[in-house]
Scaffold this motif. Structure first.
Motif, mmCIF file in Angstrom:
data_model
loop_
_atom_site.group_PDB
_atom_site.id
_atom_site.type_symbol
_atom_site.label_atom_id
_atom_site.label_comp_id
_atom_site.label_asym_id
_atom_site.label_seq_id
_atom_site.Cartn_x
_atom_site.Cartn_y
_atom_site.Cartn_z
ATOM 1 N N VAL A 1 0.874 -1.171 0.000
ATOM 2 C CA VAL A 1 0.000 0.000 0.000
ATOM 3 C C VAL A 1 0.914 1.223 0.000
ATOM 4 O O VAL A 1 1.779 1.352 0.860
ATOM 5 C CB VAL A 1 -0.948 -0.032 1.219
ATOM 6 N N PRO A 2 0.766 2.132 -0.974
ATOM 7 C CA PRO A 2 1.802 3.115 -1.247
ATOM 8 C C PRO A 2 2.021 4.251 -0.254
ATOM 9 O O PRO A 2 2.960 5.033 -0.437
ATOM 10 C CB PRO A 2 1.425 3.679 -2.616
ATOM 11 N N SER A 3 1.226 4.350 0.791
ATOM 12 C CA SER A 3 1.488 5.389 1.788
ATOM 13 C C SER A 3 0.873 4.977 3.118
ATOM 14 O O SER A 3 -0.054 4.164 3.176
ATOM 15 C CB SER A 3 0.922 6.741 1.353
ATOM 16 N N ARG A 4 1.383 5.584 4.158
ATOM 17 C CA ARG A 4 0.827 5.351 5.487
ATOM 18 C C ARG A 4 -0.638 5.803 5.540
ATOM 19 O O ARG A 4 -1.485 5.153 6.146
ATOM 20 C CB ARG A 4 1.681 6.087 6.515
ATOM 21 N N ALA A 5 -0.953 6.928 4.887
ATOM 22 C CA ALA A 5 -2.335 7.426 4.868
ATOM 23 C C ALA A 5 -3.270 6.419 4.203
ATOM 24 O O ALA A 5 -4.389 6.190 4.685
ATOM 25 C CB ALA A 5 -2.402 8.775 4.159
#
Length: 187
Positions: A106-110
């Motif tokens: 998943v490309p970001s923590r957000a």
């Protein structure tokens, strides 16, 4: 995924390793009668889950992988091409949500936080969210050259899960094999 990573995750050897891990990964959790798997990828985890739960739905973001899984598991599991950060299911549908070795993609923590919130949303009260993911190592970093690799920090994960709507004090641990395992419950 880079070519080396795709070859590994689609190999019979990887499927065999996953089949060996899964009993430990699931031994202490009751998944109930209607389970959602987020991010099955090539389906090694789906192959194990489909024989262990009464009803399995898997949501896969990659259209080609979703089509391949649909052909392989037709009649045994429902495969949906979709995004774990915007699940196409009604609130409170599932008894359990699981994800295995996919959160780092998943490309970001957000976006990971969005996935956690969506997992909570689609769980019934009393439902469980079980996840397992890899932690940083030299081998893991080399495997992900040119790939998305957002490693989940076990120190911040409990707060992130609580913020997503799960009960306080989720179980978050680094297993002896170096993998992160977590369990969160929805009241």
């Amino acid at each position: 995924m880079n070519l080396m990573h795709r070859r590994l995750c689609s190999s019979a050897g990887w499927a065999e390793k996953v089949a060996g891990w899964m009993p430990r990964d699931l031994a202490d959790v009751d998944l109930g009668d209607d389970v959602l798997e987020i991010g099955p990828g090539f389906g090694a985890t789906t192959a194990v889950l489909v024989g262990q739960v009464p009803r399995l739905t898997a949501v896969e973001v990659d259209e080609t992988s979703a089509a391949r899984l649909e052909a392989e598991y037709r009649g045994r599991a429902t495969i949906v091409h979709g995004d774990g950060t915007a699940l196409p299911f009604e609130d409170g549908r599932f008894s359990a949500v699981v994800c295995f070795t996919m959160l780092h993609h998943v490309p970001s923590r957000a976006l990971q936080d969005s996935l956690f919130a969506e997992a909570c949303r689609v769980l019934r009260p009393g439902g469980v969210f079980r996840g397992v993911d890899s932690q940083l190592s030299l081998r893991f970093r080399v495997l992900h050259i040119g790939d998305t690799m957002v490693v989940v920090d076990p120190g911040t994960l409990p707060g992130r899960l609580t913020t997503a709507g799960f009960d306080e004090d989720p179980d978050v641990a680094i297993r002896s094999d170096g993998r992160l395992r977590f369990t969160a419950h929805k009241s």
